[in-house]
Design a protein around this motif. Structure first.
Motif, PDB file in Angstrom:
ATOM      1  N   GLN A  34     -74.808  83.363  20.738  1.00  0.00           N
ATOM      2  CA  GLN A  34     -75.091  84.274  19.545  1.00  0.00           C
ATOM      3  C   GLN A  34     -76.191  84.069  19.146  1.00  0.00           C
ATOM      4  OE1 GLN A  34     -73.774  82.356  16.172  1.00  0.00           O
ATOM      5  NE2 GLN A  34     -74.606  80.215  16.571  1.00  0.00           N
ATOM      6  N   GLU A  59     -70.705  97.053  16.559  1.00  0.00           N
ATOM      7  CA  GLU A  59     -69.902  96.392  15.709  1.00  0.00           C
ATOM      8  C   GLU A  59     -68.392  96.797  15.240  1.00  0.00           C
ATOM      9  OE1 GLU A  59     -69.608  93.467  11.525  1.00  0.00           O
ATOM     10  OE2 GLU A  59     -70.994  95.277  11.100  1.00  0.00           O
ATOM     11  N   THR A  65     -69.167  91.121  16.278  1.00  0.00           N
ATOM     12  CA  THR A  65     -69.221  90.678  14.974  1.00  0.00           C
ATOM     13  C   THR A  65     -70.690  89.887  14.511  1.00  0.00           C
ATOM     14  OG1 THR A  65     -68.691  87.936  15.856  1.00  0.00           O
ATOM     15  CG2 THR A  65     -66.711  90.470  15.079  1.00  0.00           C
ATOM     16  N   GLU A  67     -72.556  87.582  11.770  1.00  0.00           N
ATOM     17  CA  GLU A  67     -72.071  86.211  11.021  1.00  0.00           C
ATOM     18  C   GLU A  67     -72.861  85.718  10.243  1.00  0.00           C
ATOM     19  OE1 GLU A  67     -71.895  81.357  11.660  1.00  0.00           O
ATOM     20  OE2 GLU A  67     -69.841  82.354  12.593  1.00  0.00           O
ATOM     21  N   THR A  68     -72.784  85.685   8.695  1.00  0.00           N
ATOM     22  CA  THR A  68     -73.985  85.669   7.920  1.00  0.00           C
ATOM     23  C   THR A  68     -73.543  83.826   7.407  1.00  0.00           C
ATOM     24  OG1 THR A  68     -73.902  87.552   6.797  1.00  0.00           O
ATOM     25  CG2 THR A  68     -74.849  85.859   5.325  1.00  0.00           C
ATOM     26  N   ASP A  69     -74.629  83.111   7.548  1.00  0.00           N
ATOM     27  CA  ASP A  69     -75.229  81.584   7.826  1.00  0.00           C
ATOM     28  C   ASP A  69     -76.447  81.723   6.285  1.00  0.00           C
ATOM     29  OD1 ASP A  69     -74.946  79.250   7.350  1.00  0.00           O
ATOM     30  OD2 ASP A  69     -75.886  79.589   9.195  1.00  0.00           O
ATOM     31  N   CYS A  73     -78.519  86.524   9.194  1.00  0.00           N
ATOM     32  CA  CYS A  73     -77.078  87.184  10.295  1.00  0.00           C
ATOM     33  C   CYS A  73     -77.072  86.734  11.020  1.00  0.00           C
ATOM     34  CB  CYS A  73     -77.175  88.714   9.900  1.00  0.00           C
ATOM     35  SG  CYS A  73     -77.287  88.503   8.213  1.00  0.00           S
ATOM     36  N   ARG A  74     -76.567  86.350  12.467  1.00  0.00           N
ATOM     37  CA  ARG A  74     -75.746  86.055  13.351  1.00  0.00           C
ATOM     38  C   ARG A  74     -75.005  86.951  14.106  1.00  0.00           C
ATOM     39  NH1 ARG A  74     -78.545  81.689  14.216  1.00  0.00           N
ATOM     40  NH2 ARG A  74     -78.378  80.130  12.308  1.00  0.00           N
ATOM     41  N   CYS A  75     -75.335  87.324  15.530  1.00  0.00           N
ATOM     42  CA  CYS A  75     -74.565  88.419  16.118  1.00  0.00           C
ATOM     43  C   CYS A  75     -74.156  87.481  16.819  1.00  0.00           C
ATOM     44  CB  CYS A  75     -75.399  89.433  16.892  1.00  0.00           C
ATOM     45  SG  CYS A  75     -76.387  90.736  15.832  1.00  0.00           S
ATOM     46  N   HIS A  76     -72.489  88.047  17.302  1.00  0.00           N
ATOM     47  CA  HIS A  76     -71.774  87.426  18.536  1.00  0.00           C
ATOM     48  C   HIS A  76     -71.314  88.025  18.992  1.00  0.00           C
ATOM     49  CE1 HIS A  76     -71.480  83.279  15.846  1.00  0.00           C
ATOM     50  NE2 HIS A  76     -71.269  84.493  15.094  1.00  0.00           N
ATOM     51  N   ASP A  78     -67.762  90.055  21.256  1.00  0.00           N
ATOM     52  CA  ASP A  78     -66.886  90.273  21.858  1.00  0.00           C
ATOM     53  C   ASP A  78     -66.433  90.983  22.580  1.00  0.00           C
ATOM     54  OD1 ASP A  78     -64.039  89.683  20.981  1.00  0.00           O
ATOM     55  OD2 ASP A  78     -63.769  90.314  19.177  1.00  0.00           O
TER      56      ASP A  78
END
Length: 112
Positions: A34, A59, A65, A67-69, A73-76, A78
């Motif tokens: 990520q 996306e 995907t 993910e907001t933490d 915002c982190r990209c993963h 898939d």
């Protein structure tokens, strides 16, 4: 019929997403794990806005995907949708292998 149309749409989106070199580079980058969106932009000579558009295209194709933490915002990656593209390409790899094998036999017979 509906499933086939759905697969074709998915395949079109995947290839459309992979058509741009920056998006392919982002896929390679995310294969390592990520990455914050700002980190995705670092190796590319484009604006953060442009990278965000590329990430959005990935996306939309289901390849990334987000993910907001809190404020990050982190990209993963898939890679699952890539199996659809791989399966499609594999069909044609086997097709061309058979064609080249047949050509090889023909050339060997022609030289004899």
């Amino acid at each position: 019929m509906v499933e086939r149309v759905s697969d074709e749409i998915e395949l079109n989106e995947i290839f459309r997403a992979l058509a741009h070199p920056i998006r392919r580079a982002i896929i390679d980058q995310l294969a390592g794990g990520q990455v914050p969106v700002s980190g995705v932009a670092d190796p590319h000579d484009v604006s953060l806005t442009a990278v965000s558009k590329h990430v959005r295209k990935l996306e939309d194709a289901g390849l990334v995907t987000i993910e907001t933490d809190s404020q990050v915002c982190r990209c993963h990656l898939d890679a699952t949708p890539l199996s659809v593209a791989f399966s499609w390409l594999l069909r044609y790899r086997l097709f061309w292998k058979d064609r080249f094998d047949t050509l090889g036999v023909h050339l060997e017979n022609d030289q004899s």
